[in-house]
Design an enzyme around this catalytic site. Sequence first.
Site, PDB file in Angstrom:
ATOM      1  N   ASN A 190       0.920  -1.109   0.170  1.00 32.04           N
ATOM      2  CA  ASN A 190      -0.024  -0.144  -0.112  1.00 32.04           C
ATOM      3  C   ASN A 190       0.890   1.264   0.160  1.00 32.04           C
ATOM      4  O   ASN A 190       1.823   1.502   0.803  1.00 32.04           O
ATOM      5  CB  ASN A 190      -0.911  -0.011   1.271  1.00 32.04           C
ATOM      6  CG  ASN A 190      -1.429  -1.180   1.542  1.00 32.04           C
ATOM      7  OD1 ASN A 190      -2.172  -1.747   0.633  1.00 32.04           O
ATOM      8  ND2 ASN A 190      -1.058  -1.827   2.746  1.00 32.04           N
ATOM      9  N   HIS A 236      11.576  -5.486  -0.849  1.00 32.69           N
ATOM     10  CA  HIS A 236      10.569  -5.719  -1.959  1.00 32.69           C
ATOM     11  C   HIS A 236       9.347  -4.700  -2.076  1.00 32.69           C
ATOM     12  O   HIS A 236       8.872  -4.020  -3.086  1.00 32.69           O
ATOM     13  CB  HIS A 236      10.179  -7.192  -1.860  1.00 32.69           C
ATOM     14  CG  HIS A 236       8.779  -7.573  -2.648  1.00 32.69           C
ATOM     15  ND1 HIS A 236       9.378  -8.527  -3.679  1.00 32.69           N
ATOM     16  CD2 HIS A 236       7.645  -7.255  -2.868  1.00 32.69           C
ATOM     17  CE1 HIS A 236       8.184  -8.929  -4.411  1.00 32.69           C
ATOM     18  NE2 HIS A 236       7.348  -8.178  -3.776  1.00 32.69           N
ATOM     19  N   GLU A 237       8.772  -4.548  -0.870  1.00 38.00           N
ATOM     20  CA  GLU A 237       7.601  -3.705  -0.701  1.00 38.00           C
ATOM     21  C   GLU A 237       8.124  -2.152  -1.127  1.00 38.00           C
ATOM     22  O   GLU A 237       7.247  -1.494  -1.586  1.00 38.00           O
ATOM     23  CB  GLU A 237       7.086  -3.650   0.397  1.00 38.00           C
ATOM     24  CG  GLU A 237       6.649  -5.238   1.031  1.00 38.00           C
ATOM     25  CD  GLU A 237       5.949  -5.956   0.260  1.00 38.00           C
ATOM     26  OE1 GLU A 237       4.899  -5.192  -0.811  1.00 38.00           O
ATOM     27  OE2 GLU A 237       5.805  -7.162  -0.171  1.00 38.00           O
ATOM     28  N   GLU A 296       5.531  -7.918  -9.658  1.00 36.43           N
ATOM     29  CA  GLU A 296       6.161  -8.649  -8.662  1.00 36.43           C
ATOM     30  C   GLU A 296       7.639  -9.252  -8.963  1.00 36.43           C
ATOM     31  O   GLU A 296       8.367  -9.226  -8.174  1.00 36.43           O
ATOM     32  CB  GLU A 296       5.139  -9.889  -8.324  1.00 36.43           C
ATOM     33  CG  GLU A 296       3.830  -9.568  -7.553  1.00 36.43           C
ATOM     34  CD  GLU A 296       3.985  -8.626  -6.575  1.00 36.43           C
ATOM     35  OE1 GLU A 296       5.195  -8.840  -5.825  1.00 36.43           O
ATOM     36  OE2 GLU A 296       2.825  -8.012  -5.933  1.00 36.43           O
TER      37      GLU A 296
END
Length: 872
Positions: free
Chosen positions: A281, A313-314, A336
């Site tokens: 988010n 990663h996020e 991804e």
Amino acid sequence: MASDRDILPPHVKPTHYELDIHNLNFESFTYDGIVKISLQLQEKTGSISLNSKQLTLKEGSVTVEATKASVSVTDISYDKKSEVAKLSLPEEIPGEGTAYLTIKFSGVMNNEMAGFYRSAYKNPEGKDDWMYSTQFESCDARRAFPCFDEPNLKATFDFSIEVPENYIAMSNQPEKDSVSLGNGLKKVAFITAPKMSTYLYAWACGEFEYIEAFTEREYEGRGKLPVRVYTTKGLVEQGRFALENACRIVDYFSEIFKIDYPLPKVDLLAVHEFSHGAMENWGLITYRTTAVLFDEKTSDARYQTRVAYVVAHELAHQWFGNLVTMDWWSELWLNEGFATWVGWLATDKFHPEWDVWGQFVVRRQSRAFQLDSLRRSHPIEVPVKNALEIDQIFDHISYLKGSSTIRMLSSHLGVEIFLNGVANYLKKHAYGNATTEDLWAALGEEAGTDVAAFMRTWIKVIGFPVLTVTEDSNQITLKQNRFLSTGDVKPEEDTTTWWVPIFLNEEAYTATAEKVAALTTKETTIKGLDTTQYKINYGQRGFYRVNYPPMRLTKLGEARHKLSVSDRVGLVADAAAMAFSGLGTTAGLLGFVDALKDEQSYLVWAEIIEQLGKLRSLFAESSPEIKEGLKKFTLELVSPTVERLGWEYKDGEDFLTGRLRALIITTAGTVGHRGVIEEAQRRFKAFIAGDKSAIHPNLRLAVFRIAVAEGGQEELDAVLKEYASTAAVDGKEICLASLGRAKKLELVQQVLEFMLSDQVKVQDKHTPAIALSNNSDARYPLWEFIQKNWDEVYRQMSGNMVVLDRFLKNSLNKFSKMSTLDEILEFFKDKDNTGYDKGLGIIEDNIRGNSAYVQRDSEEVLEWLKAHGYCN
């Protein structure tokens, strides 16, 4: 409606949401809301359709800006299957200009880890408590508020929420104001959020606390950015490691993407119940606790790698996925695959001592190979007609094959050129949507080559190649064919010619050699090589297998100390894949591994032990003799390293040595090393008697597993007690993974009943299932338990199909008898398999491959074991 996808009618497009959530009831877990959506009118229409799931839409109205005319919605109809609500109007609205749709609704803060949901936890006083957060990817924003829930229908957001005075409320943007409402409530409003897809919007509330740091870089108009880690009370200090990494990574990505992080803050929130590892988010990243919290005194060091990587990663998604979003779910890999690769890139930059790319080859690339070597794999870019199908492709293909192909491409082009192309792509499509072809165009322009031409096959076609090597005097011939783990590729399945970068080591070339960068035909010959020292796929940067002549594999094994860790891992993995498929021999694999007793690398040992464990697992059902022989072989192989490393962690010892000790002790205990078993039992008894220092945090999993496997009711009860009382952030996961090692049937049954009990959170039920399925004494009882308790399994897990699909694959993939496959197919034949049907196909392919291998190679494996003294 587009012919290739089911989408909302194009009559209107959202541009802005004003969303207010109120009347939160913390007993019935209900809430009310009102949303005002600004719409860009596209066509005349007498109705508006938008997404809604498990919401009650109470009333609505539409106001046309040009005329100020307002009409009430006359009827609301639902298509439950498509999750669409159709709002009928008394008259048509025009086909241009702006209108405002206002809807009052109510919803539920569910416990299914999707939409706006609740998570249970124990507060510092030991009492049951709740926190509340959102999980909208892929199609669950519609569970929280009525919206246009498609990735290319981006809009801006204003948000407010009423919460108790003692709660912290959070959203993507910083708080704008907070107003006391009396009665112990306050209304918190947030700064307008930039244009984004609905799946990236988020909010959370609860009794949180946070730690804060700031980026080193200054950001224009914003100064140094605040970075915070939020947790429920009592856990926040365990967020220090994540916080340190996040600050550095935000700066690093701002530099390599050549676009400053776009928002004024970065928040990381630990969520107690979470179906995935984390969710990107924008500006409010949510994490499973074990993916963001780490305690240097009590946590197993392997979680440190996980935290560093998942944080990276996020954060990568804040640009690649959030700033620029895939146009449709079929291109999920764009988000991804890239975030996975660049997450490892950042982890390697800040933790070079971890040999990150070696870890990638062992832990990530290998999983992609395993899934993509099955007939029922899928292409990286998979057609998705209905967005509700998307959850089943959040898998190793989208993430790990996607990242592996990006690593291959970036290695071929050069990482700097690749990242420059990515930066250009991000600038061109900022705040919008893009396709795979848009990325190829940007990379091709930067590199001066037609990237799309050689990457299209990798993205659009299922599978990957194996390069078979034939040697001749000063030359090698390479032939590519599709690789299937079953080894039975049919001619019609082998029509693809991949672009395959060869990555041949420089030492192999003589002065007169012709350099061939890539294989672009089915077969080619490379002349002028020094065939005594060549290695294909040097650095394991390519996504393909290599089948060497037996003598060359032996020679490479003898010269392995000249090779990188990744290359040594690759040799073991390729030899194992060839053996399993029948393109090589299991005798050759065992002989190759037998020569590796003096190996020093944790990662090479991890691959060896993985492959030997797979062999023991495969033959356990059909041949106890082979299983025992392989145990003796493994015991002899690992014993020198056990003796060399011992049990004690030394000051200043490097990270990977510590990981190796834990791995070797676990393995030695599993295969019957009496000294290791006795020492593990001694330490376990001291630990449960109250001496927590008896077991180093890195050895808890090893000791607990050995204690449960070798023990009885007392040991099982002790681990169950530890599960209930542990304060370590990773403690429950370690206990669950250990319980699955029970051997006695009555103990296995207790573990199964515990797994399905309310004491184990839904997100964690697959953890004991993995251990049980790897345990030949428990594998079939697990399957019987699933059958007998299917209604309860389905009830608990089907609220979030990602969880059910994962549970079934982890439980049923390891069988090697066709009779068991027949049972599985028969059992699910009359079930509604929606949401896990692809998973069942993967299970079937795995079992068929396992069975074929066991039938083909049992005699050869037994003969090798007898010849080397491991079987009578």
